[in-house]
Design a protein around this motif. Structure first.
Motif, PDB file in Angstrom:
ATOM      1  N   ALA A   1       9.247  21.025  15.030  1.00  0.00           N
ATOM      2  CA  ALA A   1       9.981  20.317  13.977  1.00  0.00           C
ATOM      3  C   ALA A   1       9.926  18.811  14.211  1.00  0.00           C
ATOM      4  O   ALA A   1       9.761  18.028  13.260  1.00  0.00           O
ATOM      5  N   GLU A   2      10.034  18.384  15.460  1.00  0.00           N
ATOM      6  CA  GLU A   2       9.976  16.957  15.761  1.00  0.00           C
ATOM      7  C   GLU A   2       8.600  16.383  15.442  1.00  0.00           C
ATOM      8  O   GLU A   2       8.486  15.282  14.885  1.00  0.00           O
ATOM      9  N   VAL A   3       7.547  17.128  15.761  1.00  0.00           N
ATOM     10  CA  VAL A   3       6.189  16.673  15.436  1.00  0.00           C
ATOM     11  C   VAL A   3       6.038  16.544  13.919  1.00  0.00           C
ATOM     12  O   VAL A   3       5.496  15.551  13.422  1.00  0.00           O
ATOM     13  N   ARG A   4       6.524  17.560  13.171  1.00  0.00           N
ATOM     14  CA  ARG A   4       6.443  17.483  11.695  1.00  0.00           C
ATOM     15  C   ARG A   4       7.199  16.265  11.168  1.00  0.00           C
ATOM     16  O   ARG A   4       6.708  15.536  10.299  1.00  0.00           O
ATOM     17  N   ASP A   5       8.401  16.014  11.723  1.00  0.00           N
ATOM     18  CA  ASP A   5       9.196  14.867  11.271  1.00  0.00           C
ATOM     19  C   ASP A   5       8.486  13.554  11.574  1.00  0.00           C
ATOM     20  O   ASP A   5       8.483  12.637  10.743  1.00  0.00           O
ATOM     21  N   LEU A   6       7.891  13.456  12.752  1.00  0.00           N
ATOM     22  CA  LEU A   6       7.183  12.216  13.112  1.00  0.00           C
ATOM     23  C   LEU A   6       5.975  11.989  12.209  1.00  0.00           C
ATOM     24  O   LEU A   6       5.704  10.851  11.794  1.00  0.00           O
ATOM     25  N   ARG A   7       5.266  13.049  11.890  1.00  0.00           N
ATOM     26  CA  ARG A   7       4.105  12.908  10.999  1.00  0.00           C
ATOM     27  C   ARG A   7       4.544  12.496   9.600  1.00  0.00           C
ATOM     28  O   ARG A   7       3.914  11.648   8.972  1.00  0.00           O
ATOM     29  N   ARG A   8       5.627  13.101   9.105  1.00  0.00           N
ATOM     30  CA  ARG A   8       6.149  12.748   7.787  1.00  0.00           C
ATOM     31  C   ARG A   8       6.599  11.288   7.773  1.00  0.00           C
ATOM     32  O   ARG A   8       6.285  10.529   6.854  1.00  0.00           O
ATOM     33  N   GLU A   9       7.320  10.888   8.818  1.00  0.00           N
ATOM     34  CA  GLU A   9       7.798   9.498   8.912  1.00  0.00           C
ATOM     35  C   GLU A   9       6.625   8.528   8.950  1.00  0.00           C
ATOM     36  O   GLU A   9       6.659   7.471   8.309  1.00  0.00           O
ATOM     37  N   ASN A  10       5.577   8.886   9.677  1.00  0.00           N
ATOM     38  CA  ASN A  10       4.388   8.042   9.765  1.00  0.00           C
ATOM     39  C   ASN A  10       3.762   7.867   8.371  1.00  0.00           C
ATOM     40  O   ASN A  10       3.400   6.754   7.976  1.00  0.00           O
ATOM     41  N   ARG A  11       3.639   8.971   7.607  1.00  0.00           N
ATOM     42  CA  ARG A  11       3.082   8.887   6.252  1.00  0.00           C
ATOM     43  C   ARG A  11       3.941   8.002   5.357  1.00  0.00           C
ATOM     44  O   ARG A  11       3.428   7.159   4.600  1.00  0.00           O
ATOM     45  N   GLU A  12       5.260   8.183   5.447  1.00  0.00           N
ATOM     46  CA  GLU A  12       6.161   7.383   4.621  1.00  0.00           C
ATOM     47  C   GLU A  12       6.054   5.901   4.955  1.00  0.00           C
ATOM     48  O   GLU A  12       6.042   5.041   4.061  1.00  0.00           O
ATOM     49  N   LEU A  13       5.959   5.576   6.248  1.00  0.00           N
ATOM     50  CA  LEU A  13       5.834   4.176   6.659  1.00  0.00           C
ATOM     51  C   LEU A  13       4.525   3.573   6.165  1.00  0.00           C
ATOM     52  O   LEU A  13       4.478   2.419   5.727  1.00  0.00           O
ATOM     53  N   ARG A  14       3.462   4.333   6.242  1.00  0.00           N
ATOM     54  CA  ARG A  14       2.170   3.842   5.751  1.00  0.00           C
ATOM     55  C   ARG A  14       2.220   3.578   4.246  1.00  0.00           C
ATOM     56  O   ARG A  14       1.736   2.535   3.762  1.00  0.00           O
ATOM     57  N   ASN A  15       2.804   4.510   3.506  1.00  0.00           N
ATOM     58  CA  ASN A  15       2.904   4.329   2.044  1.00  0.00           C
ATOM     59  C   ASN A  15       3.769   3.120   1.711  1.00  0.00           C
ATOM     60  O   ASN A  15       3.429   2.331   0.820  1.00  0.00           O
ATOM     61  N   ARG A  16       4.871   2.954   2.394  1.00  0.00           N
ATOM     62  CA  ARG A  16       5.742   1.809   2.157  1.00  0.00           C
ATOM     63  C   ARG A  16       5.020   0.496   2.488  1.00  0.00           C
ATOM     64  O   ARG A  16       5.134  -0.499   1.769  1.00  0.00           O
ATOM     65  N   LEU A  17       4.283   0.498   3.566  1.00  0.00           N
ATOM     66  CA  LEU A  17       3.517  -0.679   3.959  1.00  0.00           C
ATOM     67  C   LEU A  17       2.489  -1.036   2.888  1.00  0.00           C
ATOM     68  O   LEU A  17       2.347  -2.213   2.514  1.00  0.00           O
ATOM     69  N   HIS A  18       1.791  -0.029   2.372  1.00  0.00           N
ATOM     70  CA  HIS A  18       0.793  -0.292   1.324  1.00  0.00           C
ATOM     71  C   HIS A  18       1.455  -0.895   0.083  1.00  0.00           C
ATOM     72  O   HIS A  18       0.936  -1.869  -0.486  1.00  0.00           O
ATOM     73  N   ARG A  19       2.563  -0.346  -0.315  1.00  0.00           N
ATOM     74  CA  ARG A  19       3.251  -0.881  -1.511  1.00  0.00           C
ATOM     75  C   ARG A  19       3.743  -2.311  -1.263  1.00  0.00           C
ATOM     76  O   ARG A  19       3.590  -3.195  -2.108  1.00  0.00           O
ATOM     77  N   THR A  20       4.339  -2.536  -0.113  1.00  0.00           N
ATOM     78  CA  THR A  20       4.884  -3.863   0.205  1.00  0.00           C
ATOM     79  C   THR A  20       3.768  -4.899   0.276  1.00  0.00           C
ATOM     80  O   THR A  20       3.882  -6.008  -0.280  1.00  0.00           O
ATOM     81  N   LEU A  21       2.704  -4.546   0.972  1.00  0.00           N
ATOM     82  CA  LEU A  21       1.586  -5.491   1.090  1.00  0.00           C
ATOM     83  C   LEU A  21       0.946  -5.775  -0.260  1.00  0.00           C
ATOM     84  O   LEU A  21       0.569  -6.917  -0.552  1.00  0.00           O
ATOM     85  N   GLY A  22       0.835  -4.744  -1.072  1.00  0.00           N
ATOM     86  CA  GLY A  22       0.266  -4.949  -2.409  1.00  0.00           C
ATOM     87  C   GLY A  22       1.111  -5.902  -3.232  1.00  0.00           C
ATOM     88  O   GLY A  22       0.577  -6.815  -3.891  1.00  0.00           O
ATOM     89  N   ALA A  23       2.424  -5.738  -3.176  1.00  0.00           N
ATOM     90  CA  ALA A  23       3.321  -6.619  -3.937  1.00  0.00           C
ATOM     91  C   ALA A  23       3.259  -8.039  -3.404  1.00  0.00           C
ATOM     92  O   ALA A  23       3.259  -9.016  -4.169  1.00  0.00           O
ATOM     93  N   GLU A  24       3.212  -8.205  -2.094  1.00  0.00           N
ATOM     94  CA  GLU A  24       3.153  -9.542  -1.503  1.00  0.00           C
ATOM     95  C   GLU A  24       1.825 -10.232  -1.815  1.00  0.00           C
ATOM     96  O   GLU A  24       1.779 -11.444  -2.037  1.00  0.00           O
ATOM     97  N   MET A  25       0.747  -9.469  -1.815  1.00  0.00           N
ATOM     98  CA  MET A  25      -0.570 -10.068  -2.099  1.00  0.00           C
ATOM     99  C   MET A  25      -0.626 -10.609  -3.527  1.00  0.00           C
ATOM    100  O   MET A  25      -1.254 -11.640  -3.783  1.00  0.00           O
ATOM    101  N   ASN A  26       0.001  -9.938  -4.433  1.00  0.00           N
ATOM    102  CA  ASN A  26       0.011 -10.397  -5.819  1.00  0.00           C
ATOM    103  C   ASN A  26       0.784 -11.708  -5.977  1.00  0.00           C
ATOM    104  O   ASN A  26       0.469 -12.518  -6.843  1.00  0.00           O
ATOM    105  N   ALA A  27       1.766 -11.943  -5.145  1.00  0.00           N
ATOM    106  CA  ALA A  27       2.615 -13.129  -5.271  1.00  0.00           C
ATOM    107  C   ALA A  27       2.041 -14.344  -4.541  1.00  0.00           C
ATOM    108  O   ALA A  27       2.506 -15.459  -4.738  1.00  0.00           O
TER     109      ALA A  27
END
Length: 191
Positions: free
Chosen positions: A102-128
């Motif tokens: 369960a901990e491995v699954r949670d860490l993998r899910r958290e990693n995916r969420e962080l990557r997606n958030r990073l992509h969105r944030t960087l995309g928004a910052e690059m546009n500005a």
């Protein structure tokens, strides 16, 4: 005809008979509580009485009801061969393994969420950003990228460690089962 001298013998015989019947009922109760498979022969051995006595209609009914209850409850013959302390250890290992998974699954899910958030944030910052800010921002992004890669490596290392722990726990569980099986075979052959 019974004489007055026979009465003490009759009473003594009735008392011995009642004690044997009680031993049979006690043996059935003890076998149910300890999780031992109940059979007519096993009850007779446990109560130290003849097999003929356990087939007495009243005792036979009690034993048959106990056997039926075991079957209805899903009696596991292997569970009764393993000592309670070992079953707790095996259950504990299974629980530890599930927690690690369960901990491995949670860490993998958290990693995916962080990557997606990073992509969105960087995309928004690059546009500005303006052209001038772009070079400084690129340096900053590269630095953050290195930090994130280091964090990713640490997370992946933690996942590998958890996978190794899981494998070790699985091996321990299998070894424990094999040891229990050997011990039970030795105990059964020693009888």
């Amino acid at each position: 005809m019974t004489t007055s001298s026979d009465l003490p013998l009759v009473r003594a015989r009735k008392q011995v008979s009642a004690e044997k019947r009680q031993r049979v009922l006690d043996a059935v109760r003890d076998m149910q509580e300890s999780g031992v498979r109940i059979s007519f022969a096993a009850v007779a051995r446990s109560a130290r009485v003849s097999e003929g006595l356990v087939h007495d209609p009243t005792l036979k009914k009690s034993i048959a009801e106990a056997m039926a209850k075991q079957e209805a409850d899903g009696f596991d013959p292997d569970a009764s061969r393993v000592p309670v302390r070992s079953r707790v250890t095996t259950d504990s290992l299974r629980q530890d393994l599930e927690l690690a998974r369960a901990e491995v699954r949670d860490l993998r899910r958290e990693n995916r969420e962080l990557r997606n958030r990073l992509h969105r944030t960087l995309g928004a910052e690059m546009n500005a950003l303006t052209q001038q800010d772009s070079l400084a921002r690129i340096d900053d992004l590269e630095r953050r990228n290195r930090d994130l890669l280091a964090e990713l490596d640490a997370t992946q290392a933690q996942c590998r460690t958890l996978d190794q722990e899981k494998s070790t726990l699985e091996e321990d569980l299998m070894a424990s089962r094999a040891a229990h099986t050997r011990l039970m075979r030795q105990a059964n052959t020693a009888r």
